[in-house]
Write an enzyme that holds these catalytic residues in place. Structure first.
Site, PDB file in Angstrom:
ATOM      1  N   GLN A  16     -12.363 -44.508 -12.218  1.00 18.54           N
ATOM      2  CA  GLN A  16     -13.671 -45.133 -12.453  1.00 18.54           C
ATOM      3  C   GLN A  16     -13.553 -46.398 -13.301  1.00 18.54           C
ATOM      4  OE1 GLN A  16     -16.498 -42.957 -14.857  1.00 18.54           O
ATOM      5  NE2 GLN A  16     -18.226 -44.171 -14.129  1.00 18.54           N
ATOM      6  N   ARG A  40      -2.783 -41.858  -6.819  1.00 21.42           N
ATOM      7  CA  ARG A  40      -3.531 -41.921  -5.562  1.00 21.42           C
ATOM      8  C   ARG A  40      -3.149 -43.157  -4.757  1.00 21.42           C
ATOM      9  NH1 ARG A  40      -9.918 -41.786  -6.883  1.00 21.42           N
ATOM     10  NH2 ARG A  40      -9.811 -41.173  -9.066  1.00 21.42           N
ATOM     11  N   ASP A  56       3.816 -41.755 -11.008  1.00 17.15           N
ATOM     12  CA  ASP A  56       3.320 -40.605 -11.759  1.00 17.15           C
ATOM     13  C   ASP A  56       3.688 -40.827 -13.222  1.00 17.15           C
ATOM     14  OD1 ASP A  56       2.737 -38.215 -12.939  1.00 17.15           O
ATOM     15  OD2 ASP A  56       3.838 -36.980 -11.501  1.00 17.15           O
ATOM     16  N   TYR A 146     -10.323 -31.102 -23.445  1.00 19.10           N
ATOM     17  CA  TYR A 146     -10.333 -32.571 -23.320  1.00 19.10           C
ATOM     18  C   TYR A 146     -10.494 -33.223 -24.702  1.00 19.10           C
ATOM     19  CZ  TYR A 146     -12.224 -37.164 -21.843  1.00 19.10           C
ATOM     20  OH  TYR A 146     -12.474 -38.501 -21.663  1.00 19.10           O
TER      21      TYR A 146
HETATM   22  P1  NAD Z   1     -10.696 -41.189 -13.608  1.00 21.10           P
HETATM   23  O1  NAD Z   1     -10.458 -39.736 -13.448  1.00 21.10           O
HETATM   24  O2  NAD Z   1     -11.768 -41.824 -12.804  1.00 21.10           O
HETATM   25  O3  NAD Z   1      -9.355 -41.999 -13.347  1.00 21.10           O
HETATM   26  C1  NAD Z   1      -8.109 -41.554 -13.788  1.00 21.10           C
HETATM   27  C2  NAD Z   1      -7.062 -42.036 -12.820  1.00 21.10           C
HETATM   28  O4  NAD Z   1      -5.801 -41.569 -13.275  1.00 21.10           O
HETATM   29  C3  NAD Z   1      -7.267 -41.496 -11.389  1.00 21.10           C
HETATM   30  O5  NAD Z   1      -7.285 -42.543 -10.464  1.00 21.10           O
HETATM   31  C4  NAD Z   1      -6.084 -40.569 -11.189  1.00 21.10           C
HETATM   32  O6  NAD Z   1      -5.588 -40.559  -9.859  1.00 21.10           O
HETATM   33  C5  NAD Z   1      -5.058 -41.164 -12.150  1.00 21.10           C
HETATM   34  N1  NAD Z   1      -4.045 -40.194 -12.544  1.00 21.10           N
HETATM   35  C6  NAD Z   1      -4.227 -38.891 -12.858  1.00 21.10           C
HETATM   36  N2  NAD Z   1      -3.045 -38.307 -13.132  1.00 21.10           N
HETATM   37  C7  NAD Z   1      -2.106 -39.267 -13.004  1.00 21.10           C
HETATM   38  C8  NAD Z   1      -0.694 -39.291 -13.157  1.00 21.10           C
HETATM   39  N3  NAD Z   1      -0.018 -38.171 -13.474  1.00 21.10           N
HETATM   40  N4  NAD Z   1      -0.045 -40.458 -12.963  1.00 21.10           N
HETATM   41  C9  NAD Z   1      -0.723 -41.578 -12.614  1.00 21.10           C
HETATM   42  N5  NAD Z   1      -2.055 -41.621 -12.440  1.00 21.10           N
HETATM   43  C10 NAD Z   1      -2.741 -40.479 -12.630  1.00 21.10           C
HETATM   44  O7  NAD Z   1     -10.946 -41.442 -15.162  1.00 21.10           O
HETATM   45  P2  NAD Z   1     -11.730 -42.663 -15.845  1.00 21.10           P
HETATM   46  O8  NAD Z   1     -13.154 -42.267 -15.955  1.00 21.10           O
HETATM   47  O9  NAD Z   1     -11.369 -43.932 -15.196  1.00 21.10           O
HETATM   48  O10 NAD Z   1     -11.117 -42.567 -17.303  1.00 21.10           O
HETATM   49  C11 NAD Z   1     -10.038 -43.344 -17.730  1.00 21.10           C
HETATM   50  C12 NAD Z   1      -9.766 -43.019 -19.185  1.00 21.10           C
HETATM   51  O11 NAD Z   1     -10.947 -43.256 -19.957  1.00 21.10           O
HETATM   52  C13 NAD Z   1      -9.409 -41.551 -19.452  1.00 21.10           C
HETATM   53  O12 NAD Z   1      -8.490 -41.478 -20.511  1.00 21.10           O
HETATM   54  C14 NAD Z   1     -10.717 -40.935 -19.880  1.00 21.10           C
HETATM   55  O13 NAD Z   1     -10.515 -39.813 -20.695  1.00 21.10           O
HETATM   56  C15 NAD Z   1     -11.324 -42.087 -20.668  1.00 21.10           C
HETATM   57  N6  NAD Z   1     -12.770 -41.971 -20.778  1.00 21.10           N
HETATM   58  C16 NAD Z   1     -13.566 -42.064 -19.673  1.00 21.10           C
HETATM   59  C17 NAD Z   1     -14.949 -41.932 -19.821  1.00 21.10           C
HETATM   60  C18 NAD Z   1     -15.871 -42.033 -18.633  1.00 21.10           C
HETATM   61  O14 NAD Z   1     -17.071 -41.784 -18.786  1.00 21.10           O
HETATM   62  N7  NAD Z   1     -15.379 -42.398 -17.458  1.00 21.10           N
HETATM   63  C19 NAD Z   1     -15.503 -41.707 -21.086  1.00 21.10           C
HETATM   64  C20 NAD Z   1     -14.643 -41.567 -22.177  1.00 21.10           C
HETATM   65  C21 NAD Z   1     -13.285 -41.738 -22.019  1.00 21.10           C
HETATM   66  N1  SER Z   2     -17.414 -39.181 -19.618  1.00 18.33           N
HETATM   67  C1  SER Z   2     -16.396 -38.350 -20.151  1.00 18.33           C
HETATM   68  C2  SER Z   2     -16.549 -36.939 -19.730  1.00 18.33           C
HETATM   69  O1  SER Z   2     -17.683 -36.549 -19.496  1.00 18.33           O
HETATM   70  C3  SER Z   2     -16.440 -38.429 -21.654  1.00 18.33           C
HETATM   71  O2  SER Z   2     -15.185 -38.678 -22.122  1.00 18.33           O
HETATM   72  O3  SER Z   2     -15.585 -36.243 -19.647  1.00 18.33           O
END
Ligand code: NAD
Ligand code: SER
Length: 319
Positions: A16, A40, A56, A146
């Protein structure tokens, strides 16, 4: 003075945040200086916009070779298991969230990378933290795997900064709302799904109760915050665990009302599931005064301006 040309690796680039962050980094640093990588297949929106490598992050040797081969100077580590998926498989979430970070920090130390970015989350806070305007430094007792992994990750970031001089920077993102790449298994995902369902079916069954307030942010603000943090002078960065970051706070009922201003026939119903307990353990709003002081953070979007923008951009999908 020697000017270092940065070569950036984004890990988890197809998620995302990754799709939009990679796009913005390519605009700033040049397409060929930003390598996108993920487990992916390459995301449709990234295809043809710059180099893509399948990797990975758990395979440290492979990651190390990739970093050396491409002369990488900065890593953005976005790969993680999010809150809802994490509760379904706690040991996997712990393993991936911790080991990915330790792999990157160790390689950063060995290869003397100039900067590392790793996001934390409002999920570090737990039921014993203050619910309103949760301060930067307060009681931190997360109750989700988490949140535990994010809190431990923050400690590791600070440790690697203090002991090995790694310039690692981090933000505690609120729930992020976006229309380009789908969210990946979080508790705040309802605030993305609702826009799609409002346009497609004119109704949405929400998995959180109507009065569940959570801290939220629109993706353009999150991307800008990330870039502003990473571009801030080193001496301005006083927090090496992770910065509180805030934009807005709303409940499912309030987001439904914001949508109804544009789609009056939209109807919302509520059926709580296991994610309610996760949401109830988190803050309702965040105090981000340290981010404001240190690198002048200021959000641009509120619930109404975000809703207008989300609906305008998603409308063609459901026309
Ligand atoms: P997401 O799940 O949309 O994307 C994560 C990506 O990592 C995916 O495309 C997945 O295929 C890839 N991935 C997973 N395992 C992997 C591996 N072993 N090797 C390589 N790639 C791998 O997550 P996001 O929402 O984009 O979040 C990114 C970061 O931001 C994360 O650390 C998440 O905790 C943090 N975060 C996100 C939010 C939110 O609302 N989206 C809020 C707080 C923190
Ligand atoms: N948007 C994230 C979750 O709901 C917060 O880190 O997991």
């Amino acid at each position: 003075m020697q000017i270092v040309k940065e070569k950036i690796l984004v890990i988890g680039a197809c998620g995302q945040i990754g799709v939009e962050l990679t796009t913005e980094l390519r605009r700033i640093h040049g397409a060929n200086n930003v390598i996108a990588s993920d487990l992916r297949d390459e995301h449709e929106l990234l295809k043809g916009t710059g180099p893509y490598v399948s990797c990975d992050v758990m395979n440290k040797e492979m990651l190390h070779v990739l970093i050396i081969r491409h002369n990488i100077t900065q890593v953005y580590l976005l790969a993680a298991i999010l809150s809802a998926t994490g509760e379904k498989n706690p040991s996997l979430a712990w393993h991936i969230n911790m080991q990915s970070l330790l792999n990157v920090l160790e390689i950063a130390k060995e290869e003397k990378l100039t900067k590392v970015y790793w996001p934390s989350s409002i999920a570090v806070f737990g039921p014993s933290s203050p619910k309103q305007h949760t301060p930067q430094n307060t009681v931190i007792e997360p109750t989700t795997v988490y949140g535990i992994s994010k809190f431990a990750g923050e400690r590791w970031c600070e440790y690697y900064h203090h002991h090995f001089g790694i310039d690692v920077r981090s933000l505690r993102y609120p729930g992020l709302i976006s229309y380009k790449s789908a969210p990946g298994g979080g508790t705040t995902d309802y605030a993305v799904e609702i826009y799609h369902e409002a346009l497609r079916d004119k109704d949405y069954s929400c998995f959180l109760s109507e009065d569940t307030y959570l801290p939220m942010m629109y993706m353009p603000d999150a991307i800008r915050a990330t870039i502003e943090l990473m571009e801030a002078p080193k001496e301005n960065i006083t927090i090496r665990s992770s910065y509180n970051l805030s934009a807005m706070s709303f409940s499912p009922k309030e987001i439904a009302q914001a949508i109804q201003k544009h789609i009056p026939e939209f109807e919302m119903s509520y059926r709580e599931d296991f994610r309610q307990k996760i949401a109830d353990s988190w803050p309702q709003s965040i105090d981000d005064s340290k981010a404001q002081e240190d690198w002048h953070w200021k959000p641009r979007f509120d619930l109404n301006t975000m809703t207008e923008d989300m609906l305008r951009n998603l409308k063609p999908l459901y026309a």
